[in-house]
Write a protein that holds these residues in place. Structure first.
Motif, PDB file in Angstrom:
ATOM      1  N   THR A   1      30.153  23.229 -47.593  1.00  0.00           N
ATOM      2  CA  THR A   1      30.107  24.596 -47.043  1.00  0.00           C
ATOM      3  C   THR A   1      31.133  25.477 -47.757  1.00  0.00           C
ATOM      4  N   GLN A   2      31.117  25.397 -49.077  1.00  0.00           N
ATOM      5  CA  GLN A   2      32.087  26.084 -49.935  1.00  0.00           C
ATOM      6  C   GLN A   2      31.594  27.500 -50.254  1.00  0.00           C
ATOM      7  N   TYR A   3      32.415  28.475 -49.912  1.00  0.00           N
ATOM      8  CA  TYR A   3      32.082  29.853 -50.278  1.00  0.00           C
ATOM      9  C   TYR A   3      32.315  30.019 -51.772  1.00  0.00           C
ATOM     10  N   VAL A   4      31.268  30.440 -52.508  1.00  0.00           N
ATOM     11  CA  VAL A   4      31.389  30.492 -53.967  1.00  0.00           C
ATOM     12  C   VAL A   4      31.233  31.892 -54.548  1.00  0.00           C
ATOM     13  N   GLY A   5      30.931  32.886 -53.723  1.00  0.00           N
ATOM     14  CA  GLY A   5      30.883  34.231 -54.271  1.00  0.00           C
ATOM     15  C   GLY A   5      29.880  35.134 -53.583  1.00  0.00           C
ATOM     16  N   GLU A   6      29.837  36.363 -54.067  1.00  0.00           N
ATOM     17  CA  GLU A   6      28.971  37.384 -53.483  1.00  0.00           C
ATOM     18  C   GLU A   6      28.319  38.187 -54.599  1.00  0.00           C
ATOM     19  N   ILE A   7      27.054  38.480 -54.427  1.00  0.00           N
ATOM     20  CA  ILE A   7      26.328  39.339 -55.368  1.00  0.00           C
ATOM     21  C   ILE A   7      25.597  40.410 -54.571  1.00  0.00           C
ATOM     22  N   ALA A   8      25.923  41.656 -54.827  1.00  0.00           N
ATOM     23  CA  ALA A   8      25.250  42.792 -54.179  1.00  0.00           C
ATOM     24  C   ALA A   8      25.156  42.615 -52.662  1.00  0.00           C
TER      25      ALA A   8
ATOM     26  N   VAL B   1      17.060  23.360 -57.883  1.00  0.00           N
ATOM     27  CA  VAL B   1      18.105  24.215 -57.319  1.00  0.00           C
ATOM     28  C   VAL B   1      18.227  25.518 -58.096  1.00  0.00           C
ATOM     29  N   GLU B   2      18.154  25.434 -59.413  1.00  0.00           N
ATOM     30  CA  GLU B   2      18.328  26.628 -60.239  1.00  0.00           C
ATOM     31  C   GLU B   2      17.255  27.681 -59.938  1.00  0.00           C
ATOM     32  N   THR B   3      16.004  27.261 -59.866  1.00  0.00           N
ATOM     33  CA  THR B   3      14.940  28.232 -59.562  1.00  0.00           C
ATOM     34  C   THR B   3      15.020  28.685 -58.109  1.00  0.00           C
ATOM     35  N   ALA B   4      15.531  27.811 -57.240  1.00  0.00           N
ATOM     36  CA  ALA B   4      15.680  28.177 -55.828  1.00  0.00           C
ATOM     37  C   ALA B   4      16.658  29.331 -55.639  1.00  0.00           C
ATOM     38  N   VAL B   5      17.710  29.352 -56.448  1.00  0.00           N
ATOM     39  CA  VAL B   5      18.695  30.440 -56.342  1.00  0.00           C
ATOM     40  C   VAL B   5      18.039  31.783 -56.655  1.00  0.00           C
ATOM     41  N   ARG B   6      17.262  31.816 -57.715  1.00  0.00           N
ATOM     42  CA  ARG B   6      16.578  33.064 -58.086  1.00  0.00           C
ATOM     43  C   ARG B   6      15.572  33.478 -57.012  1.00  0.00           C
ATOM     44  N   ASP B   7      14.806  32.509 -56.500  1.00  0.00           N
ATOM     45  CA  ASP B   7      13.824  32.811 -55.451  1.00  0.00           C
ATOM     46  C   ASP B   7      14.516  33.329 -54.192  1.00  0.00           C
ATOM     47  N   ALA B   8      15.625  32.688 -53.832  1.00  0.00           N
ATOM     48  CA  ALA B   8      16.356  33.098 -52.629  1.00  0.00           C
ATOM     49  C   ALA B   8      16.863  34.528 -52.772  1.00  0.00           C
ATOM     50  N   TYR B   9      17.369  34.839 -53.944  1.00  0.00           N
ATOM     51  CA  TYR B   9      17.872  36.201 -54.172  1.00  0.00           C
ATOM     52  C   TYR B   9      16.746  37.235 -54.054  1.00  0.00           C
TER      53      TYR B   9
ATOM     54  N   ILE C   1      26.019  26.750 -58.352  1.00  0.00           N
ATOM     55  CA  ILE C   1      27.063  27.725 -58.685  1.00  0.00           C
ATOM     56  C   ILE C   1      26.771  28.387 -60.031  1.00  0.00           C
ATOM     57  N   GLN C   2      26.364  27.574 -61.003  1.00  0.00           N
ATOM     58  CA  GLN C   2      26.058  28.127 -62.326  1.00  0.00           C
ATOM     59  C   GLN C   2      24.893  29.109 -62.248  1.00  0.00           C
ATOM     60  N   ALA C   3      23.865  28.765 -61.475  1.00  0.00           N
ATOM     61  CA  ALA C   3      22.716  29.665 -61.329  1.00  0.00           C
ATOM     62  C   ALA C   3      23.131  30.966 -60.653  1.00  0.00           C
ATOM     63  N   MET C   4      24.057  30.870 -59.693  1.00  0.00           N
ATOM     64  CA  MET C   4      24.549  32.078 -59.038  1.00  0.00           C
ATOM     65  C   MET C   4      25.291  32.976 -60.033  1.00  0.00           C
ATOM     66  N   HIS C   5      26.121  32.364 -60.871  1.00  0.00           N
ATOM     67  CA  HIS C   5      26.878  33.154 -61.856  1.00  0.00           C
ATOM     68  C   HIS C   5      25.949  33.783 -62.897  1.00  0.00           C
ATOM     69  N   GLN C   6      24.908  33.061 -63.279  1.00  0.00           N
ATOM     70  CA  GLN C   6      23.936  33.643 -64.212  1.00  0.00           C
ATOM     71  C   GLN C   6      23.231  34.832 -63.573  1.00  0.00           C
ATOM     72  N   LEU C   7      22.941  34.713 -62.304  1.00  0.00           N
ATOM     73  CA  LEU C   7      22.305  35.788 -61.555  1.00  0.00           C
ATOM     74  C   LEU C   7      23.245  36.994 -61.478  1.00  0.00           C
ATOM     75  N   LYS C   8      24.515  36.702 -61.281  1.00  0.00           N
ATOM     76  CA  LYS C   8      25.522  37.772 -61.211  1.00  0.00           C
ATOM     77  C   LYS C   8      25.562  38.550 -62.528  1.00  0.00           C
ATOM     78  N   ASP C   9      25.475  37.822 -63.650  1.00  0.00           N
ATOM     79  CA  ASP C   9      25.497  38.483 -64.963  1.00  0.00           C
ATOM     80  C   ASP C   9      24.268  39.377 -65.133  1.00  0.00           C
ATOM     81  N   ILE C  10      23.107  38.904 -64.632  1.00  0.00           N
ATOM     82  CA  ILE C  10      21.877  39.680 -64.748  1.00  0.00           C
ATOM     83  C   ILE C  10      21.950  40.952 -63.905  1.00  0.00           C
ATOM     84  N   GLU C  11      22.579  40.822 -62.731  1.00  0.00           N
ATOM     85  CA  GLU C  11      22.603  41.936 -61.780  1.00  0.00           C
ATOM     86  C   GLU C  11      23.664  42.984 -62.099  1.00  0.00           C
ATOM     87  N   LYS C  12      24.516  42.713 -63.073  1.00  0.00           N
ATOM     88  CA  LYS C  12      25.576  43.689 -63.429  1.00  0.00           C
ATOM     89  C   LYS C  12      24.968  44.977 -63.966  1.00  0.00           C
TER      90      LYS C  12
END
Length: 456
Positions: free
Chosen positions: A316-323, A405-413, A445-456
């Motif tokens: 249950t590790q908080y790893v960041g926030e995007i938008a 997991v990687e595709t799940a992060v994008r779908d969840a977003y 976590i890596q997928a989240m950070h990649q998503l963060k880079d895309i959303e900048k």
């Protein structure tokens, strides 16, 4: 460390390497034992064995030949992961040969107090909390984490000083290999059914956990989860002084009342001030607070420390926030109970769950009540169809099956909105797609950070 002579010139077999086996072999060699190391992995693929050979330690690799037991060993120090059903281990048991794990060695040489933590769930988080609390505002010595948390206990004990504390996470496997081990303070976070493939029955599993207190005396403290009637009953059989903790009732220890945390009627902090979400983390905090209070940590230090604690990696590790979307990594949730506990800490109406993994043959009917009301669920791995069925039963309106997991992060977003939470809590082991839960969590976590880079 204590310079003990118990092992001088004694023939000792170290069975299985990995971190704990290497540490045990080196320590025993230093203590004057005649050490033989036996590891299943072939020598040419075994850098640990190669390293030990350069120290003059005898190494036997490529299997566990029963013939080794013809060599009149005084004892075996066994890697916790090797089951007692292993033919060599079973033969040793029939010969009445003592079989220890390296946590027993750690206790024998430790100059400082040991705080032992065991339980089915919450061990690592509680151990980490305790370490942080005991190191906060500390004037001398260090609280050193050890054991099942990833730091070999014997290695930590070897370097620990008298003014340190060793905060030792202990698995049931490790506790089956103790003889004299006696912590000054012990914690049992909870006991549920687990590892039956290793222990054979729930009774044997609980017996292994309860062994943490077998040598404790009236001057020692045993911290128990008073929410569990089973632990209340077991408490009648120990010599140690009991410190209960509970989220359901006022007890003579740490407890939750009206969303406030108390220790022996002293207000400590608001439950909502904890830096990690979930009712299970309140229980973990109550256990950690009990240890801190027994060790004399001031209330204001406890509160400030737990307010900024954001969790252990993959738990249950908080790893960041995007938008405005918050991301939590709970990859360590490799069973239904762990995911139920994680889900209890979030607003379901704004929660998107990522789940799935290795199919162990179980259904997910138990999980259905905990899925009710969540905003969306993204499923992957071998169990995605079973979880899909459970999500339908729970009335989840948005369900997506995806690759990993990687595709799940994008779908969840894509399904999320501002102020939503995206939680990876798989309810399954990782081995269908990832070598371990850590790598699965890192992929999240890596997928989240990649998503963060895309959303900048």
């Amino acid at each position: 460390m204590k310079k003990i002579t118990d092992y001088e010139n004694k023939k000792v077999l170290v069975l299985g390497l990995a971190k704990s086996g290497v540490s045990a072999a080196k320590l025993l060699h230093e203590l004057g034992a005649l050490v033989t190391v036996n590891d299943f992995k072939q020598f040419d693929q075994n850098p640990e064995a190669q390293d030990l050979l350069t120290l003059g330690i005898r190494v036997v690799t490529g299997g566990h030949p029963i013939e080794l037991l013809d060599e009149d060993f005084s004892l075996i120090v066994k890697n916790p992961g090797i089951p007692y059903s292993n033919p060599l281990v079973a033969k040793a048991l029939s010969m009445k040969l003592p079989i220890l794990t390296e946590v027993e060695l750690a206790y024998q040489i430790a100059e400082c107090p040991i705080i032992g933590i065991t339980g089915t769930n919450g061990k690592t988080t509680t151990t980490t909390m305790i370490g942080l609390l005991l190191n906060a505002d500390r004037e001398s010595g260090t609280a050193r984490l050890a054991g099942n948390i990833g730091y070999p206990a014997s290695e930590v004990a070897e370097s620990a000083r008298a003014d340190d504390d060793i905060v030792m996470e202990l698995s049931s496997f490790q506790l089956m290999g103790i003889q004299t081990f006696r912590p000054q303070i012990a914690v049992i976070t909870n006991v549920y059914e687990a590892h039956l493939d290793y222990h054979g029955s729930r009774e044997e599993y609980v017996k292994a956990k309860w062994a943490i207190q077998q040598n404790m005396q009236e001057t020692d403290f045993l911290i128990l989860n008073w929410n569990q009637a089973e632990l209340q009953e077991l408490s009648k059989t120990t010599k140690a002084a009991i410190i209960p903790f509970s989220t359901k009732e006022k007890v003579a220890g740490a407890y939750l009342a009206d969303e406030k945390i108390y220790y022996k009627d002293e207000f400590i902090m608001l439950a909502g001030e904890l830096g990690v979400p979930g009712s299970h983390n309140i229980e973990n905090a109550l256990a950690a607070i009990s240890v801190a209070k027994l060790k004399g940590i001031p209330t204001d230090v406890i509160r400030q420390t737990l307010m900024v604690f954001t969790g252990v990696p993959h738990r249950t590790q908080y790893v960041g926030e995007i938008a405005g979307r918050k991301f939590y990594n709970d990859s360590k949730a490799t069973n239904i109970l762990a995911t139920e506990m994680a889900l209890s800490g979030f607003d379901h109406s704004a929660l998107i769950l990522l789940a799935g993994g290795l199919d162990r043959g179980n259904s997910f009917d138990e999980l259905i009540p905990s899925l009710v009301g969540i905003k969306a669920i993204i499923l992957f791995g071998e169990t995605k169809d079973k979880l899909h069925k459970a999500a339908i039963e729970a009335g989840v309106k948005t369900i997506k099956l995806t690759k990993n997991v990687e595709t799940a992060v994008r779908d969840a977003y894509d399904f999320s909105e501002k102020d939503d939470t995206i939680l990876l809590s798989p309810a399954c082991a990782s081995w269908d797609q990832y070598p371990n839960f850590e790598l699965r969590g890192n992929a999240f976590i890596q997928a989240m950070h990649q998503l963060k880079d895309i959303e900048k």
